[in-house]
Motif scaffolding. Structure first.
Motif, PDB file in Angstrom:
ATOM      1  N   ALA A 167       2.374  -3.966  -7.285  1.00 50.42           N
ATOM      2  CA  ALA A 167       2.829  -2.694  -7.835  1.00 50.42           C
ATOM      3  C   ALA A 167       4.135  -2.889  -8.586  1.00 50.42           C
ATOM      4  O   ALA A 167       4.845  -3.875  -8.387  1.00 50.42           O
ATOM      5  N   ILE A 168       4.416  -1.926  -9.471  1.00 48.00           N
ATOM      6  CA  ILE A 168       5.702  -1.885 -10.157  1.00 48.00           C
ATOM      7  C   ILE A 168       6.319  -0.516  -9.927  1.00 48.00           C
ATOM      8  O   ILE A 168       5.649   0.427  -9.499  1.00 48.00           O
ATOM      9  N   ASP A 215       3.409   9.348  -6.539  1.00 41.82           N
ATOM     10  CA  ASP A 215       4.655  10.065  -6.751  1.00 41.82           C
ATOM     11  C   ASP A 215       5.533  10.114  -5.505  1.00 41.82           C
ATOM     12  O   ASP A 215       6.682  10.542  -5.584  1.00 41.82           O
ATOM     13  N   THR A 216       5.041   9.647  -4.376  1.00 31.74           N
ATOM     14  CA  THR A 216       5.862   9.555  -3.168  1.00 31.74           C
ATOM     15  C   THR A 216       6.556   8.198  -3.103  1.00 31.74           C
ATOM     16  O   THR A 216       7.761   8.108  -2.866  1.00 31.74           O
ATOM     17  N   ALA A 217       5.797   7.125  -3.326  1.00 24.36           N
ATOM     18  CA  ALA A 217       6.356   5.765  -3.278  1.00 24.36           C
ATOM     19  C   ALA A 217       7.018   5.359  -4.596  1.00 24.36           C
ATOM     20  O   ALA A 217       7.736   4.364  -4.644  1.00 24.36           O
ATOM     21  N   HIS A 218       6.754   6.112  -5.664  1.00 23.36           N
ATOM     22  CA  HIS A 218       7.269   5.808  -7.005  1.00 23.36           C
ATOM     23  C   HIS A 218       6.816   4.429  -7.464  1.00 23.36           C
ATOM     24  O   HIS A 218       7.614   3.585  -7.871  1.00 23.36           O
ATOM     25  N   THR A 219       5.503   4.227  -7.364  1.00 21.84           N
ATOM     26  CA  THR A 219       4.901   2.970  -7.795  1.00 21.84           C
ATOM     27  C   THR A 219       3.616   3.247  -8.565  1.00 21.84           C
ATOM     28  O   THR A 219       3.064   4.338  -8.519  1.00 21.84           O
ATOM     29  N   ASP A 267      -6.372   6.236  -4.730  1.00 27.76           N
ATOM     30  CA  ASP A 267      -6.081   5.155  -3.780  1.00 27.76           C
ATOM     31  C   ASP A 267      -6.016   3.824  -4.522  1.00 27.76           C
ATOM     32  O   ASP A 267      -6.897   3.488  -5.300  1.00 27.76           O
ATOM     33  N   ALA A 268      -4.959   3.058  -4.281  1.00 28.34           N
ATOM     34  CA  ALA A 268      -4.791   1.769  -4.948  1.00 28.34           C
ATOM     35  C   ALA A 268      -5.903   0.792  -4.606  1.00 28.34           C
ATOM     36  O   ALA A 268      -6.108  -0.182  -5.307  1.00 28.34           O
TER      37      ALA A 268
END
Length: 97
Positions: free
Chosen positions: A22-23, A82-86, A4-5
């Protein structure tokens, strides 16, 4: 690694707040920073909780923190989504040189 971020991050003495959270992460190793940096341009270096490069002291790299060598963003690789690609930007370090 889908931590979790919001997970607490280490206090890096020289870190300041980043303007982004995020990037882009095409996968867990192919990042594109907001400054345009990629692994094949300026790259990203492994850092310890003091913000020091750990390339020659891998035993000090106990948390998956990286610094963008283009702009100084500090990235926590454990937050790769891996879902948001961030991947999360947890702060920034001054750029030297």
């Amino acid at each position: 690694m889908n931590r979790d971020a919001a997970t607490p991050h280490p206090d890096v003495p020289t870190m300041h707040a980043a303007a982004v959270t995020a990037i882009t992460a095409h996968d867990c190793e192919r990042w594109v920073c907001t400054c345009g940096n990629t692994p094949h341009s300026s790259g990203f270096c492994m850092i310890d909780r003091n913000g020091d490069d750990t390339a020659h002291a891998p035993e000090r790299w106990v948390e998956p923190l990286y610094k963008c060598d283009g702009c100084g963003h500090v990235i926590d690789a454990a937050t790769y989504d891996d879902t948001a690609h961030t991947v999360a930007v947890v702060g920034g370090l001054p750029r030297f040189g």
